[in-house]
Write a protein that holds these residues in place. Sequence first.
Motif, PDB file in Angstrom:
ATOM      1  N   VAL A   9       4.994  -5.029 -11.649  1.00 55.40           N
ATOM      2  CA  VAL A   9       3.788  -5.539 -11.041  1.00 55.40           C
ATOM      3  C   VAL A   9       2.655  -4.864 -11.316  1.00 55.40           C
ATOM      4  O   VAL A   9       2.724  -3.536 -11.346  1.00 55.40           O
ATOM      5  N   PRO A  10       1.394  -5.207 -11.347  1.00 55.16           N
ATOM      6  CA  PRO A  10       0.021  -4.611 -11.527  1.00 55.16           C
ATOM      7  C   PRO A  10       0.271  -3.323 -10.386  1.00 55.16           C
ATOM      8  O   PRO A  10       0.420  -3.530  -9.153  1.00 55.16           O
ATOM      9  N   VAL A  11      -0.401  -2.170 -10.631  1.00 58.39           N
ATOM     10  CA  VAL A  11      -0.388  -1.085  -9.765  1.00 58.39           C
ATOM     11  C   VAL A  11      -2.126  -0.665 -10.003  1.00 58.39           C
ATOM     12  O   VAL A  11      -2.620  -0.477 -11.023  1.00 58.39           O
TER      13      VAL A  11
ATOM     14  N   ARG B 229       2.361   9.996   2.282  1.00 56.74           N
ATOM     15  CA  ARG B 229       3.331   9.447   3.162  1.00 56.74           C
ATOM     16  C   ARG B 229       4.643   9.056   2.980  1.00 56.74           C
ATOM     17  O   ARG B 229       5.673   9.151   3.685  1.00 56.74           O
ATOM     18  N   SER B 230       5.013   8.444   1.657  1.00 58.33           N
ATOM     19  CA  SER B 230       6.338   8.093   1.367  1.00 58.33           C
ATOM     20  C   SER B 230       6.383   7.719  -0.248  1.00 58.33           C
ATOM     21  O   SER B 230       5.472   6.930  -0.551  1.00 58.33           O
ATOM     22  N   ALA B 231       7.162   8.434  -1.020  1.00 62.17           N
ATOM     23  CA  ALA B 231       7.283   8.033  -2.491  1.00 62.17           C
ATOM     24  C   ALA B 231       7.911   6.737  -2.645  1.00 62.17           C
ATOM     25  O   ALA B 231       7.671   6.150  -3.401  1.00 62.17           O
ATOM     26  N   ALA B 232       8.721   6.530  -1.715  1.00 62.04           N
ATOM     27  CA  ALA B 232       9.701   4.894  -1.714  1.00 62.04           C
ATOM     28  C   ALA B 232       8.832   3.863  -1.400  1.00 62.04           C
ATOM     29  O   ALA B 232       7.923   3.908  -0.342  1.00 62.04           O
ATOM     30  N   LEU B 233       9.159   2.862  -2.241  1.00 57.71           N
ATOM     31  CA  LEU B 233       8.345   1.530  -1.902  1.00 57.71           C
ATOM     32  C   LEU B 233       9.301   0.766  -1.269  1.00 57.71           C
ATOM     33  O   LEU B 233      10.464   0.686  -1.069  1.00 57.71           O
ATOM     34  N   LEU B 234       8.655  -0.109  -0.155  1.00 53.33           N
ATOM     35  CA  LEU B 234       9.281  -0.956   0.699  1.00 53.33           C
ATOM     36  C   LEU B 234       9.862  -2.160  -0.039  1.00 53.33           C
ATOM     37  O   LEU B 234      10.896  -2.687   0.222  1.00 53.33           O
TER      38      LEU B 234
ATOM     39  N   VAL C  32       0.899  -1.227  -0.040  1.00 52.57           N
ATOM     40  CA  VAL C  32      -0.119   0.008  -0.011  1.00 52.57           C
ATOM     41  C   VAL C  32       0.998   1.112   0.114  1.00 52.57           C
ATOM     42  O   VAL C  32       1.696   1.226   0.927  1.00 52.57           O
ATOM     43  N   ASN C  33       0.656   2.140  -1.047  1.00 53.03           N
ATOM     44  CA  ASN C  33       1.530   3.295  -1.143  1.00 53.03           C
ATOM     45  C   ASN C  33       0.774   4.637  -1.223  1.00 53.03           C
ATOM     46  O   ASN C  33      -0.316   4.620  -2.074  1.00 53.03           O
ATOM     47  N   ARG C  34       0.865   5.578  -0.377  1.00 48.96           N
ATOM     48  CA  ARG C  34       0.444   6.771  -0.280  1.00 48.96           C
ATOM     49  C   ARG C  34       1.427   7.801  -0.735  1.00 48.96           C
ATOM     50  O   ARG C  34       2.274   7.749   0.470  1.00 48.96           O
TER      51      ARG C  34
ATOM     52  N   SER D 158      -1.549   2.038  -4.922  1.00 49.61           N
ATOM     53  CA  SER D 158      -1.237   3.408  -4.826  1.00 49.61           C
ATOM     54  C   SER D 158      -2.117   4.766  -5.241  1.00 49.61           C
ATOM     55  O   SER D 158      -3.055   4.370  -6.028  1.00 49.61           O
ATOM     56  N   ASP D 159      -1.804   5.792  -4.921  1.00 44.62           N
ATOM     57  CA  ASP D 159      -2.748   7.039  -5.376  1.00 44.62           C
ATOM     58  C   ASP D 159      -1.697   7.788  -6.381  1.00 44.62           C
ATOM     59  O   ASP D 159      -2.180   8.850  -6.648  1.00 44.62           O
ATOM     60  N   ALA D 160      -0.563   7.040  -6.672  1.00 47.14           N
ATOM     61  CA  ALA D 160      -0.037   7.482  -7.839  1.00 47.14           C
ATOM     62  C   ALA D 160       0.060   6.614  -8.963  1.00 47.14           C
ATOM     63  O   ALA D 160      -0.051   5.245  -8.815  1.00 47.14           O
TER      64      ALA D 160
END
Length: 166
Positions: free
Chosen positions: A145-147, A117-122, A112-114, A137-139
């Motif tokens: 992989v599918p976004v 909160r953080s542009a970097a992915l884990l 989960v990417n917002r 993601s909201d971007a």
Amino acid sequence: MVKAVSFVAKSGTGKTTLLEKVIVHLKSRGYKVGVIKHDAHRFDIDHPGKDSHRLTAAGADTMLISSPEKLALVKKHSQSPPIEELIETYFSDMDIVLTEGFKKSGMPKVEVNRQERSAALLCRGESHDPTLVAVASDAKLELDVPVLDLNDAGAVADFIEATFLK
């Protein structure tokens, strides 16, 4: 073997909010959904003054409270059992288990990417996690992989259903 997928993200990204909505979608489609939340801190579901708390405080290593509609189990251990063991032991009657956390597990993961909160992915940053199956993601991200749209829980549920339940 019960199917399982872990939702991972930095704290405060919205994992729980997204999971709540995905659960509603999967339940409306007739699936039995289990959930495991990882908590790195100490937690207590047993509250002072309640009989169950008194029994645990007295030294019970395992205490289960049961009613006609639900049960709760408090089992003391020296370290958290492997996620696979928890799923096998407690979730064999589920169609799917969704977990929150467990970033280091070998389970398939939806990150989960917002962006605020953080542009970097884990899972696609300093390390490349081969168990990543999608990013919500909201971007608009370009990934291997599918976004999925973080704000479209129905689409996330569609992905879970198509990938793990069909």
